[in-house]
Design a protein around this motif. Sequence first.
Motif, mmCIF file in Angstrom:
data_model
loop_
_atom_site.group_PDB
_atom_site.id
_atom_site.type_symbol
_atom_site.label_atom_id
_atom_site.label_comp_id
_atom_site.label_asym_id
_atom_site.label_seq_id
_atom_site.Cartn_x
_atom_site.Cartn_y
_atom_site.Cartn_z
ATOM 1 N N ARG A 34 0.842 -1.196 0.000
ATOM 2 C CA ARG A 34 0.000 0.000 0.000
ATOM 3 C C ARG A 34 0.877 1.245 0.000
ATOM 4 O O ARG A 34 1.889 1.307 0.703
ATOM 5 N N ILE A 35 0.469 2.227 -0.766
ATOM 6 C CA ILE A 35 1.147 3.529 -0.751
ATOM 7 C C ILE A 35 0.094 4.609 -0.562
ATOM 8 O O ILE A 35 -1.047 4.465 -0.998
ATOM 9 N N GLY A 36 0.468 5.665 0.116
ATOM 10 C CA GLY A 36 -0.402 6.816 0.302
ATOM 11 C C GLY A 36 0.167 8.023 -0.421
ATOM 12 O O GLY A 36 1.379 8.280 -0.373
ATOM 13 N N VAL A 37 -0.684 8.763 -1.112
ATOM 14 C CA VAL A 37 -0.260 9.942 -1.864
ATOM 15 C C VAL A 37 -1.100 11.132 -1.413
ATOM 16 O O VAL A 37 -2.335 11.080 -1.467
ATOM 17 N N THR A 38 -0.446 12.164 -0.953
ATOM 18 C CA THR A 38 -1.132 13.397 -0.556
ATOM 19 C C THR A 38 -0.816 14.488 -1.575
ATOM 20 O O THR A 38 0.345 14.847 -1.777
ATOM 21 N N VAL A 39 -1.862 14.990 -2.217
ATOM 22 C CA VAL A 39 -1.722 16.025 -3.247
ATOM 23 C C VAL A 39 -2.125 17.366 -2.641
ATOM 24 O O VAL A 39 -3.209 17.480 -2.050
ATOM 25 N N SER A 40 -1.274 18.362 -2.790
ATOM 26 C CA SER A 40 -1.546 19.692 -2.231
ATOM 27 C C SER A 40 -1.676 20.721 -3.345
ATOM 28 O O SER A 40 -1.190 20.516 -4.463
ATOM 29 N N ALA A 41 -2.350 21.833 -3.019
ATOM 30 C CA ALA A 41 -2.520 22.930 -3.979
ATOM 31 C C ALA A 41 -2.703 24.223 -3.203
ATOM 32 O O ALA A 41 -3.096 24.211 -2.025
ATOM 33 N N ARG A 42 -2.449 25.351 -3.884
ATOM 34 C CA ARG A 42 -2.579 26.661 -3.240
ATOM 35 C C ARG A 42 -3.092 27.663 -4.270
ATOM 36 O O ARG A 42 -2.692 27.630 -5.427
ATOM 37 N N GLU B 87 -8.161 4.297 -4.121
ATOM 38 C CA GLU B 87 -9.222 4.953 -3.354
ATOM 39 C C GLU B 87 -8.823 6.382 -3.006
ATOM 40 O O GLU B 87 -7.653 6.659 -2.728
ATOM 41 N N THR B 88 -9.808 7.265 -3.012
ATOM 42 C CA THR B 88 -9.613 8.639 -2.565
ATOM 43 C C THR B 88 -10.133 8.773 -1.153
ATOM 44 O O THR B 88 -11.255 8.373 -0.851
ATOM 45 N N GLY B 89 -9.324 9.352 -0.279
ATOM 46 C CA GLY B 89 -9.704 9.492 1.124
ATOM 47 C C GLY B 89 -10.071 10.917 1.481
ATOM 48 O O GLY B 89 -10.954 11.520 0.872
ATOM 49 N N ALA B 90 -9.346 11.482 2.439
ATOM 50 C CA ALA B 90 -9.685 12.802 2.962
ATOM 51 C C ALA B 90 -9.432 13.907 1.937
ATOM 52 O O ALA B 90 -8.483 13.863 1.148
ATOM 53 N N ARG C 105 -5.368 35.267 3.169
ATOM 54 C CA ARG C 105 -4.216 35.508 2.295
ATOM 55 C C ARG C 105 -4.225 34.558 1.106
ATOM 56 O O ARG C 105 -3.865 34.936 -0.011
ATOM 57 N N ALA C 106 -4.617 33.313 1.350
ATOM 58 C CA ALA C 106 -4.643 32.292 0.293
ATOM 59 C C ALA C 106 -5.478 31.116 0.781
ATOM 60 O O ALA C 106 -5.869 31.045 1.956
ATOM 61 N N TYR C 107 -5.725 30.186 -0.109
ATOM 62 C CA TYR C 107 -6.429 28.947 0.235
ATOM 63 C C TYR C 107 -5.524 27.755 -0.092
ATOM 64 O O TYR C 107 -4.824 27.744 -1.111
ATOM 65 N N HIS C 108 -5.552 26.780 0.809
ATOM 66 C CA HIS C 108 -4.758 25.572 0.635
ATOM 67 C C HIS C 108 -5.702 24.372 0.480
ATOM 68 O O HIS C 108 -6.652 24.213 1.259
ATOM 69 N N GLY C 109 -5.438 23.561 -0.501
ATOM 70 C CA GLY C 109 -6.229 22.356 -0.730
ATOM 71 C C GLY C 109 -5.377 21.113 -0.559
ATOM 72 O O GLY C 109 -4.162 21.132 -0.791
ATOM 73 N N ARG C 110 -6.039 20.030 -0.170
ATOM 74 C CA ARG C 110 -5.315 18.766 0.024
ATOM 75 C C ARG C 110 -6.266 17.603 -0.199
ATOM 76 O O ARG C 110 -7.426 17.648 0.229
ATOM 77 N N LEU D 84 4.282 19.355 -5.431
ATOM 78 C CA LEU D 84 3.366 19.409 -4.290
ATOM 79 C C LEU D 84 2.693 18.058 -4.018
ATOM 80 O O LEU D 84 1.513 17.978 -3.708
ATOM 81 N N THR D 85 3.467 17.003 -4.163
ATOM 82 C CA THR D 85 2.942 15.651 -3.958
ATOM 83 C C THR D 85 3.824 14.934 -2.951
ATOM 84 O O THR D 85 5.052 14.880 -3.111
ATOM 85 N N HIS D 86 3.190 14.385 -1.921
ATOM 86 C CA HIS D 86 3.902 13.675 -0.857
ATOM 87 C C HIS D 86 3.507 12.200 -0.903
ATOM 88 O O HIS D 86 2.315 11.865 -0.948
ATOM 89 N N VAL D 87 4.504 11.316 -0.881
ATOM 90 C CA VAL D 87 4.267 9.874 -0.978
ATOM 91 C C VAL D 87 4.703 9.203 0.317
ATOM 92 O O VAL D 87 5.816 9.442 0.806
ATOM 93 N N ASP D 88 3.830 8.360 0.867
ATOM 94 C CA ASP D 88 4.141 7.573 2.054
ATOM 95 C C ASP D 88 4.098 6.092 1.708
ATOM 96 O O ASP D 88 3.282 5.649 0.905
ATOM 97 N N GLY D 89 4.940 5.319 2.395
ATOM 98 C CA GLY D 89 4.932 3.882 2.197
ATOM 99 C C GLY D 89 6.252 3.415 1.600
ATOM 100 O O GLY D 89 7.227 4.170 1.563
ATOM 101 N N PRO D 90 6.275 2.198 1.086
ATOM 102 C CA PRO D 90 5.149 1.244 1.040
ATOM 103 C C PRO D 90 4.945 0.520 2.355
ATOM 104 O O PRO D 90 5.855 0.398 3.163
#
Length: 228
Positions: free
Chosen positions: A32-40, A73-76, A93-98, A123-129
């Motif tokens: 399993r790997i987790g991927v967190t995608v961020s945006a601003r 699967e898409t989570g939070a 000042r800005a908006y942050h998305g995740r 802006l992509t963070h990978v956790d795992g495996p």
Amino acid sequence: MTNEAAPYGTPETPRVAVRGEARLEVDPEIARIGVTVSARGKDRRAALEDLTGRNGQVLDLIKSYGDAVEKLETGAFSISPELTSHGRSERVRAYHGRVRVTAVIADFTVLGELVTRLADLDLTHVDGPWWALRPDSPAHADARRQAVLEAVQRAREYAGALGADLAALVELADIGAESPVAYRGAQPPGAARAGAAGAPAPALDLEPQRQTVYAQVNARFTMTPPKL
């Protein structure tokens, strides 16, 4: 009068109670790997559009590996404002998305390349495996069978020490067979801050971590009268 047998046996039909255990070391079946995608963005709409684009890029990349990906699967998901002080008040000042994506990979030959390509995105963070067995893995049944065989062998040895033989099985109780759900690799990939132009990043060499499967049973037998 009842026909129930004495709970602890009798001199004519003594009982022996034992515990059988088994511990197997097996290769993992999935990772399993987790991927967190961020945006601003300067406003909520801009942050959402940026996040939607980056999320789509991540999903398309993972899906491009076809059957090697067993589950996606898409989570939070979150959009939050960044506030800054302005006199006695606060302003946005800005908006942050995740958004959080989880993937289950069944083909380990592509895993190193996949996590490297994901970590190379902006802006992509990978956790795992995290290595694991499937819930229906044959390894669980193998461990249970070995635990039962050990219980029978142990009971036979106890009976033999008394000059007796096993006569019948009275009870076999499963007290749990489990395998750790997931194991973290030795060095999971980190966050990717800026995508490198030109040649793609080299694939990581990931060594699957072997899994421990454990099973345990309680068993009660009757045996022939001992030769004391």
